[in-house]
Design a protein around this motif. Structure first.
Motif, PDB file in Angstrom:
ATOM      1  N   SER A 145      50.251  50.159  51.138  1.00 21.96           N
ATOM      2  CA  SER A 145      49.821  50.968  49.993  1.00 21.96           C
ATOM      3  C   SER A 145      50.750  50.784  48.800  1.00 21.96           C
ATOM      4  CB  SER A 145      49.762  52.445  50.391  1.00 21.96           C
ATOM      5  OG  SER A 145      51.050  52.919  50.784  1.00 21.96           O
ATOM      6  N   GLN A 146      52.036  50.565  49.055  1.00 26.34           N
ATOM      7  CA  GLN A 146      52.985  50.394  47.958  1.00 26.34           C
ATOM      8  C   GLN A 146      52.667  49.138  47.155  1.00 26.34           C
ATOM      9  OE1 GLN A 146      56.900  50.478  49.687  1.00 26.34           O
ATOM     10  NE2 GLN A 146      56.862  52.692  50.011  1.00 26.34           N
ATOM     11  N   GLY A 147      52.268  48.074  47.848  1.00 24.12           N
ATOM     12  CA  GLY A 147      51.905  46.851  47.158  1.00 24.12           C
ATOM     13  C   GLY A 147      50.682  47.037  46.271  1.00 24.12           C
ATOM     14  N   LEU A 148      49.733  47.845  46.722  1.00 19.14           N
ATOM     15  CA  LEU A 148      48.532  48.115  45.934  1.00 19.14           C
ATOM     16  C   LEU A 148      48.871  48.906  44.671  1.00 19.14           C
ATOM     17  CD1 LEU A 148      46.162  49.022  48.888  1.00 19.14           C
ATOM     18  CD2 LEU A 148      45.948  47.013  47.415  1.00 19.14           C
ATOM     19  N   LYS A 149      49.745  49.889  44.816  1.00 18.77           N
ATOM     20  CA  LYS A 149      50.156  50.669  43.643  1.00 18.77           C
ATOM     21  C   LYS A 149      50.954  49.804  42.672  1.00 18.77           C
ATOM     22  CE  LYS A 149      50.091  55.297  45.639  1.00 18.77           C
ATOM     23  NZ  LYS A 149      50.784  56.587  45.736  1.00 18.77           N
ATOM     24  N   LEU A 150      51.799  48.949  43.212  1.00 22.34           N
ATOM     25  CA  LEU A 150      52.565  48.040  42.374  1.00 22.34           C
ATOM     26  C   LEU A 150      51.636  47.125  41.578  1.00 22.34           C
ATOM     27  CD1 LEU A 150      55.603  47.546  41.899  1.00 22.34           C
ATOM     28  CD2 LEU A 150      55.453  45.679  43.572  1.00 22.34           C
ATOM     29  N   PHE A 151      50.592  46.651  42.224  1.00 14.58           N
ATOM     30  CA  PHE A 151      49.588  45.816  41.565  1.00 14.58           C
ATOM     31  C   PHE A 151      48.951  46.572  40.398  1.00 14.58           C
ATOM     32  CE2 PHE A 151      45.003  45.018  41.200  1.00 14.58           C
ATOM     33  CZ  PHE A 151      45.000  43.682  40.822  1.00 14.58           C
ATOM     34  N   ALA A 152      48.580  47.828  40.623  1.00 15.68           N
ATOM     35  CA  ALA A 152      47.927  48.623  39.573  1.00 15.68           C
ATOM     36  C   ALA A 152      48.869  48.862  38.399  1.00 15.68           C
ATOM     37  CB  ALA A 152      47.435  49.947  40.154  1.00 15.68           C
ATOM     38  N   PHE A 153      50.149  49.078  38.671  1.00 11.28           N
ATOM     39  CA  PHE A 153      51.119  49.275  37.585  1.00 11.28           C
ATOM     40  C   PHE A 153      51.270  48.001  36.753  1.00 11.28           C
ATOM     41  CE2 PHE A 153      52.867  53.111  39.724  1.00 11.28           C
ATOM     42  CZ  PHE A 153      53.042  53.917  38.606  1.00 11.28           C
ATOM     43  N   VAL A 154      51.353  46.858  37.422  1.00 16.30           N
ATOM     44  CA  VAL A 154      51.533  45.593  36.704  1.00 16.30           C
ATOM     45  C   VAL A 154      50.295  45.263  35.878  1.00 16.30           C
ATOM     46  CG1 VAL A 154      51.857  43.107  36.963  1.00 16.30           C
ATOM     47  CG2 VAL A 154      53.211  44.681  38.346  1.00 16.30           C
ATOM     48  N   VAL A 155      49.107  45.481  36.447  1.00 23.67           N
ATOM     49  CA  VAL A 155      47.871  45.234  35.708  1.00 23.67           C
ATOM     50  C   VAL A 155      47.811  46.102  34.462  1.00 23.67           C
ATOM     51  CG1 VAL A 155      45.362  45.531  35.770  1.00 23.67           C
ATOM     52  CG2 VAL A 155      46.529  44.401  37.659  1.00 23.67           C
ATOM     53  N   THR A 156      48.181  47.366  34.599  1.00 24.07           N
ATOM     54  CA  THR A 156      48.208  48.257  33.435  1.00 24.07           C
ATOM     55  C   THR A 156      49.178  47.733  32.382  1.00 24.07           C
ATOM     56  OG1 THR A 156      47.683  50.156  34.851  1.00 24.07           O
ATOM     57  CG2 THR A 156      48.576  50.640  32.671  1.00 24.07           C
ATOM     58  N   GLY A 157      50.347  47.273  32.829  1.00 19.77           N
ATOM     59  CA  GLY A 157      51.315  46.722  31.899  1.00 19.77           C
ATOM     60  C   GLY A 157      50.785  45.493  31.173  1.00 19.77           C
ATOM     61  N   LEU A 158      50.132  44.599  31.888  1.00 19.00           N
ATOM     62  CA  LEU A 158      49.581  43.399  31.267  1.00 19.00           C
ATOM     63  C   LEU A 158      48.495  43.749  30.248  1.00 19.00           C
ATOM     64  CD1 LEU A 158      49.375  41.039  34.376  1.00 19.00           C
ATOM     65  CD2 LEU A 158      51.004  40.908  32.478  1.00 19.00           C
ATOM     66  N   CYS A 159      47.704  44.751  30.563  1.00 23.36           N
ATOM     67  CA  CYS A 159      46.684  45.206  29.609  1.00 23.36           C
ATOM     68  C   CYS A 159      47.328  45.723  28.324  1.00 23.36           C
ATOM     69  CB  CYS A 159      45.818  46.300  30.234  1.00 23.36           C
ATOM     70  SG  CYS A 159      44.692  45.723  31.535  1.00 23.36           S
ATOM     71  N   VAL A 160      48.462  46.405  28.475  1.00 23.67           N
ATOM     72  CA  VAL A 160      49.199  46.875  27.302  1.00 23.67           C
ATOM     73  C   VAL A 160      49.670  45.688  26.463  1.00 23.67           C
ATOM     74  CG1 VAL A 160      51.293  48.064  26.519  1.00 23.67           C
ATOM     75  CG2 VAL A 160      49.936  49.031  28.375  1.00 23.67           C
TER      76      VAL A 160
END
Length: 327
Positions: free
Chosen positions: A217-232
């Protein structure tokens, strides 16, 4: 006992249906807003005004696409506004130094992705609540951008490709709208049609069950944080193109608009539920309201008041909806 409990089932079902129809309600609200504003100000439907609305929607939708995925996992990122401003300054500085649009974009994406990764590691590895963690990141970025530059980073490179990021067209459609549509479509397809999307929903709904099933689950949350950052990063470069400069104050209040749009669209802050279609409608409603405030000549400070009201109301409705589902 059965006579007492049986009637409650239809009430829960009807209540859940009404509370779950947020997309339909948002669609009706959007239509009413457009009609009302156009009656009061016929220029609302002018081509120039519609393009202006679409450009503003594009910036919010790009980041909201990533934020929706993140909130579905029951996390949130309050640093996106500060990161947006920093990204624009870094991207513009690299463009001025190298006269390369590719290097400028890569620098912006590398920085914003690193911010997302940092937030994700603080939340998943240090177990800091995402609200607190990203407030801390926001404060560091707000101070850091002034250490990086005390004033706006002006455009000294005159690259036509950079200008096209914000002001260009593909056919009759503004380029930022095309970029937002592509990112939106990719995020929507990921959530709806892939195993990764199902896991993101599952993490938000029941993280412990996901762990017991052997999924990280931690890897999935990490993925979502990075995707959000890239969108920014993408949105930050488009914004700096529109302003023709990197502005240290450019992202103030942006995170509120993004989160308000996501929550208004029906994504639960508790995680496990949400849709990008709802987010799209939430973005449109907020930006139509902003545009109406401007063309009707109202006090533009109301543009900051509206997202605050939306966050409170939408969060309350989310609580009611969750109680209805549990009850």
């Amino acid at each position: 006992m059965s006579e007492l409990t049986q009637p409650s089932a239809p009430r829960r079902f009807i209540g859940g249906q009404l509370l779950g129809s947020s997309q339909l309600v948002l669609g009706v609200i959007l239509a009413v807003l457009c009609i009302a504003i156009s009656i009061a100000a016929p220029q609302f439907y002018s081509e120039a005004n519609i393009i202006a609305i679409l450009r503003q929607c594009a910036l919010v939708l790009i980041v909201a696409s990533g934020m929706t995925m993140l909130i579905i996992t029951a996390e949130v990122d309050l640093s996106v506004g500060a990161s947006l401003a920093f990204v624009g300054c870094i991207g513009m500085a690299v463009l001025n130094s190298t006269h390369s649009l590719t290097l400028g974009l890569l620098a912006a994406l590398a920085f914003s992705g690193a911010v997302g990764l940092f937030n994700g590691l603080v939340v998943t590895s240090l177990k800091v609540n995402s609200l607190i963690a990203t407030i801390g990141t926001m404060m560091m970025l707000q101070g850091g951008v002034y250490l990086f530059t005390r004033e706006a980073v002006q455009n000294h490179h005159r690259l036509a490709g950079f200008t096209d990021l914000g002001a260009g067209y593909i056919g009759a459609i503004p380029l930022p709208v095309v970029v937002a549509a592509v990112i939106f479509a990719l995020a929507a397809a990921t959530l709806r049609f892939t195993t990764l999307g199902r896991y993101l929903y599952a993490v938000g709904a029941n993280e412990r069950a996901v762990r017991l099933s052997g999924v990280r689950s931690q890897g999935l949350k990490l993925f979502a944080f990075v995707v959000t950052g890239l969108c920014v990063g993408v949105a930050g470069m488009i914004l700096s193109s529109l302003m023709n400069a990197g502005q240290p104050t450019a992202g103030r209040g942006f995170e509120l608009t993004v989160i308000a749009a996501v929550i208004l669209g029906g994504t639960s802050l508790l995680g496990g539920r949400g849709s990008l279609l709802g987010t799209l409608l939430g973005v449109l409603v907020l930006k139509v309201i902003d545009n109406g405030i401007i063309i009707l000549g109202w006090n533009q400070d109301l543009q900051m008041v509206v997202p605050g009201i939306v966050i409170i109301v939408a969060t309350f409705l989310d609580i009611v909806r969750n109680r209805a589902n549990v009850g």
